[in-house]
Write a protein that holds these residues in place. Structure first.
Motif, PDB file in Angstrom:
ATOM      1  N   PRO A 286       0.827  -1.210   0.000  1.00 22.86           N
ATOM      2  CA  PRO A 286       0.000   0.000   0.000  1.00 22.86           C
ATOM      3  C   PRO A 286       0.859   1.257   0.000  1.00 22.86           C
ATOM      4  O   PRO A 286       1.857   1.330   0.698  1.00 22.86           O
ATOM      5  CB  PRO A 286      -0.810  -0.105   1.297  1.00 22.86           C
ATOM      6  CG  PRO A 286      -0.710  -1.521   1.715  1.00 22.86           C
ATOM      7  CD  PRO A 286       0.556  -2.066   1.137  1.00 22.86           C
ATOM      8  N   ASP A 287       0.444   2.212  -0.806  1.00 21.21           N
ATOM      9  CA  ASP A 287       1.209   3.427  -1.000  1.00 21.21           C
ATOM     10  C   ASP A 287       0.229   4.586  -1.112  1.00 21.21           C
ATOM     11  O   ASP A 287      -0.736   4.512  -1.873  1.00 21.21           O
ATOM     12  CB  ASP A 287       2.023   3.278  -2.286  1.00 21.21           C
ATOM     13  CG  ASP A 287       2.923   4.446  -2.562  1.00 21.21           C
ATOM     14  OD1 ASP A 287       2.654   5.551  -2.062  1.00 21.21           O
ATOM     15  OD2 ASP A 287       3.895   4.266  -3.301  1.00 21.21           O
ATOM     16  N   SER A 288       0.467   5.650  -0.365  1.00 23.98           N
ATOM     17  CA  SER A 288      -0.464   6.777  -0.400  1.00 23.98           C
ATOM     18  C   SER A 288      -0.528   7.416  -1.778  1.00 23.98           C
ATOM     19  O   SER A 288      -1.554   7.980  -2.163  1.00 23.98           O
ATOM     20  CB  SER A 288      -0.083   7.813   0.654  1.00 23.98           C
ATOM     21  OG  SER A 288       1.193   8.334   0.370  1.00 23.98           O
ATOM     22  N   LEU A 289       0.548   7.321  -2.570  1.00 23.23           N
ATOM     23  CA  LEU A 289       0.522   7.883  -3.928  1.00 23.23           C
ATOM     24  C   LEU A 289      -0.474   7.129  -4.807  1.00 23.23           C
ATOM     25  O   LEU A 289      -1.154   7.728  -5.632  1.00 23.23           O
ATOM     26  CB  LEU A 289       1.914   7.839  -4.559  1.00 23.23           C
ATOM     27  CG  LEU A 289       2.952   8.762  -3.943  1.00 23.23           C
ATOM     28  CD1 LEU A 289       4.313   8.560  -4.602  1.00 23.23           C
ATOM     29  CD2 LEU A 289       2.517  10.208  -4.059  1.00 23.23           C
ATOM     30  N   THR A 290      -0.552   5.816  -4.635  1.00 17.71           N
ATOM     31  CA  THR A 290      -1.513   5.019  -5.391  1.00 17.71           C
ATOM     32  C   THR A 290      -2.926   5.467  -5.053  1.00 17.71           C
ATOM     33  O   THR A 290      -3.758   5.641  -5.938  1.00 17.71           O
ATOM     34  CB  THR A 290      -1.362   3.522  -5.045  1.00 17.71           C
ATOM     35  OG1 THR A 290      -0.023   3.133  -5.288  1.00 17.71           O
ATOM     36  CG2 THR A 290      -2.300   2.667  -5.857  1.00 17.71           C
ATOM     37  N   PHE A 291      -3.200   5.677  -3.772  1.00 17.25           N
ATOM     38  CA  PHE A 291      -4.532   6.107  -3.358  1.00 17.25           C
ATOM     39  C   PHE A 291      -4.845   7.502  -3.875  1.00 17.25           C
ATOM     40  O   PHE A 291      -5.963   7.770  -4.294  1.00 17.25           O
ATOM     41  CB  PHE A 291      -4.652   6.113  -1.834  1.00 17.25           C
ATOM     42  CG  PHE A 291      -4.437   4.770  -1.189  1.00 17.25           C
ATOM     43  CD1 PHE A 291      -4.644   3.590  -1.883  1.00 17.25           C
ATOM     44  CD2 PHE A 291      -4.029   4.690   0.119  1.00 17.25           C
ATOM     45  CE1 PHE A 291      -4.455   2.357  -1.283  1.00 17.25           C
ATOM     46  CE2 PHE A 291      -3.838   3.466   0.740  1.00 17.25           C
ATOM     47  CZ  PHE A 291      -4.048   2.293   0.031  1.00 17.25           C
TER      48      PHE A 291
END
Length: 197
Positions: A98-103
């Motif tokens: 999980p990566d905040s950039l993906t979200f």
């Protein structure tokens, strides 16, 4: 005689009402489905042999992730309530890392269009080859709807996923994770030729 027929009509009406109430209670609401959505289910290897099974599972995961994302974005303005935290962690469970950039990429598009619900259509999975790696992708159409259930448009999207081996109790099973969501497939390496004078 009239009393008996009135009683029968009354009894039949009560039975029909009771049957209707049982049907309504057995249906699971969308909120209940989302509340119980997570990426913890694994799939036996035998089922993974079929392209149809992979298509079905991928479509299910894409739809669940988008439903959770719209639910998260429709929450409180600060995104700091307990339910927001739970939904955010559920969204993270769909990703391998999980990566905040993906979200942010996903949330930015949904938020800018004020999307309240989503429907996934025409999903197909395919493999792409990059250098010596085989990459699994899903290509799908996603239709966005506003708060009045009006269509905001249909968009073609891609998602890269991975099926990871997850042996459970001496059985070979797989877990499904997204690697990239709403990202373009990797481009092949190419060298651009520059013209010099």
């Amino acid at each position: 005689m009239k009393r008996i027929s009135n009683f029968l009509i009354f009894a039949i009406t009560l039975l029909m009402l009771a049957a209707c109430n049982e049907k309504k209670n057995s249906e699971v609401s969308d909120i209940e489905k989302l509340r119980n959505s997570n990426n913890k289910k694994s799939y036996p290897a035998v089922q993974m042999d079929s392209a149809q099974a992979i298509n079905f599972i991928t479509k299910q995961k894409v739809q669940e992730l988008l439903d959770l994302s719209t639910l998260y974005l429709s929450g409180s303005g600060n995104k700091n309530t307990e339910i927001d935290t739970v939904i955010y962690s559920q969204i993270g469970s769909y990703f391998h890392k999980p990566d905040s950039l993906t979200f942010k990429r996903l949330f930015r598009e949904l938020d800018s269009l004020k999307v309240k619900s989503v429907k996934v259509n025409n999903l197909s999975v395919y493999k792409d080859y990059y250098k010596k790696d085989t990459l699994d992708y899903a290509k799908f159409d996603v239709e966005y709807f506003d708060d009045k259930n009006r269509s905001l448009g249909t968009f073609e999207k891609n998602a890269q996923y991975i099926l990871m081996s997850a042996p459970i109790k001496f059985k070979k099973e797989f877990k499904f994770y997204f690697l990239n969501f709403y990202s373009s497939p990797l481009k092949k390496d190419s060298t651009s030729v520059k013209v010099t004078k």
